[in-house]
Enzyme design. Structure first.
Site, mmCIF file in Angstrom:
data_model
loop_
_atom_site.group_PDB
_atom_site.id
_atom_site.type_symbol
_atom_site.label_atom_id
_atom_site.label_comp_id
_atom_site.label_asym_id
_atom_site.label_seq_id
_atom_site.Cartn_x
_atom_site.Cartn_y
_atom_site.Cartn_z
ATOM 1 N N TYR A 144 11.352 -14.893 -24.956
ATOM 2 C CA TYR A 144 10.876 -15.794 -23.942
ATOM 3 C C TYR A 144 9.417 -16.441 -23.762
ATOM 4 O O TYR A 144 8.693 -15.637 -23.792
ATOM 5 C CB TYR A 144 11.392 -15.386 -22.521
ATOM 6 C CG TYR A 144 12.736 -15.318 -22.338
ATOM 7 C CD1 TYR A 144 13.758 -15.804 -23.020
ATOM 8 C CD2 TYR A 144 13.341 -14.608 -21.237
ATOM 9 C CE1 TYR A 144 15.103 -15.915 -23.008
ATOM 10 C CE2 TYR A 144 14.819 -14.556 -21.096
ATOM 11 C CZ TYR A 144 15.839 -15.139 -21.876
ATOM 12 O OH TYR A 144 17.136 -14.900 -21.667
ATOM 13 N N ASN A 199 26.195 -11.735 -24.869
ATOM 14 C CA ASN A 199 26.843 -12.602 -25.624
ATOM 15 C C ASN A 199 27.732 -12.042 -27.164
ATOM 16 O O ASN A 199 27.831 -12.467 -27.929
ATOM 17 C CB ASN A 199 26.095 -13.737 -26.482
ATOM 18 C CG ASN A 199 25.076 -14.420 -25.497
ATOM 19 O OD1 ASN A 199 25.711 -15.069 -24.614
ATOM 20 N ND2 ASN A 199 24.005 -14.171 -25.794
#
Length: 309
Positions: free
Chosen positions: A52, A150
């Site tokens: 990030y 995920n």
């Protein structure tokens, strides 16, 4: 604020999580204001990832530098980060996991992560190598709880052939309008209906059976980063009318209702916010315990574009 009880996990994390992927350009005071707003609203869980920011660990470093948490405050919150994405490839090697965690700890100015997630499935993963990394991180006190992001049920099962630690979390995309996770099961076994196609191999049921907490990212997105459905009356007029109706009934904002649709589900999911707007953080947190009825939940589901056969 509702919390999610996780075995051997202290403190219990709030069911609304503040995601910090967009704080790289904020100044210290803006980050402190965002953090204080979250804490005052009852949020005690904060989501990071090594990727990030404009460069690796940038958002983690901005968080650590702006807050400089003392020991007492640090013990009252849950900090999680993610590892495994190295553009343009994924890397679950032991070397990369260990190195990235050390870099995250340094950037965040903390001695440990409450939670470490494997970010996106690495098809070249060796479960034994991940297990060695997790064992070392746990033994050194650098990570307290582990999970994935995920991942499908069989990808989790593959990890569990070698990993000893419980995999407590799976972070997945979910919103009222993007919910194949839920929608497939509602319309199972219906030939010719796209909604009945399984895209995650029963992940919702698998997670409930295995007491794995699902964390919903992009809770306000129409699709895969296609913009938000809140306020989009061109494409979702009926949904927004209903959201406004329920927001008035429960005395929250439309954002709170979008959160409540997720937190109402008996799977006890967490909602991961991506906003840097303190007002939206407070509005979202207000949806933590909104008691949507079964009928209201399904009305939102249908208005979001899904079929109830």
């Amino acid at each position: 604020m509702k919390t999610i009880p996780i075995p051997d996990h202290s403190p219990d994390p709030s069911n609304v999580v503040l995601g910090l992927m967009r704080i790289g350009s904020l100044d210290d005071e803006a980050i402190r204001t965002l953090y204080r707003t979250a804490r005052e609203a009852g949020i005690n869980a904060f989501d990071h990832a090594d990727i990030y920011g404009a460069e690796r660990h940038q958002c983690e470093a901005r968080f650590g530098d702006a807050l400089k948490l003392d020991d007492e405050e640090r013990e009252q919150i849950v900090i999680q980060s993610k590892v495994g994405i190295r553009h343009p490839f994924f890397d679950f090697s032991k070397e990369h996991i260990l190195r990235s965690v050390d870099e995250s700890l340094q950037a965040l100015r903390t001695d440990y992560l409450d939670v470490l997630l494997l970010h996106r499935p690495d098809t070249l993963m060796e479960p034994e190598e991940v297990a060695e990394a997790f064992d070392e991180l746990e033994a050194d006190g650098k990570v307290r709880t582990f999970g994935v992001s995920n991942h499908t049920p069989l990808q989790v099962e593959l990890l569990k052939t070698a990993v000893r630690q419980p995999l407590a979390y799976n972070q997945v995309q979910l919103s009222i309008t993007h919910s194949p996770l839920i929608a497939q099961g509602v319309a199972a076994n219906m030939a010719g209906l796209d909604q009945s196609v399984s895209r995650d191999n029963g992940l919702l049921e698998y997670s409930r059976i295995n007491r794995m907490t699902l964390q919903a990212w992009s809770p306000f997105q129409k699709g895969f980063f296609d913009g938000v459905f809140l306020g989009d009356r061109e494409n979702y007029a009926e949904l927004n009318d209903l959201i406004d109706e329920l927001a008035a009934k429960y005395e929250v904002t439309p954002t709170g209702i979008a959160v409540a649709w997720i937190t109402r589900h008996p799977a006890n999911m967490q909602v991961v916010l991506g906003t840097t707007n303190p007002g939206r953080v407070a509005d979202s947190a207000a949806g933590s315990e909104v008691p949507l009825t079964r009928e209201e939940w399904y009305r939102l589901f249908i208005a979001g574009g899904h079929t109830v056969p």
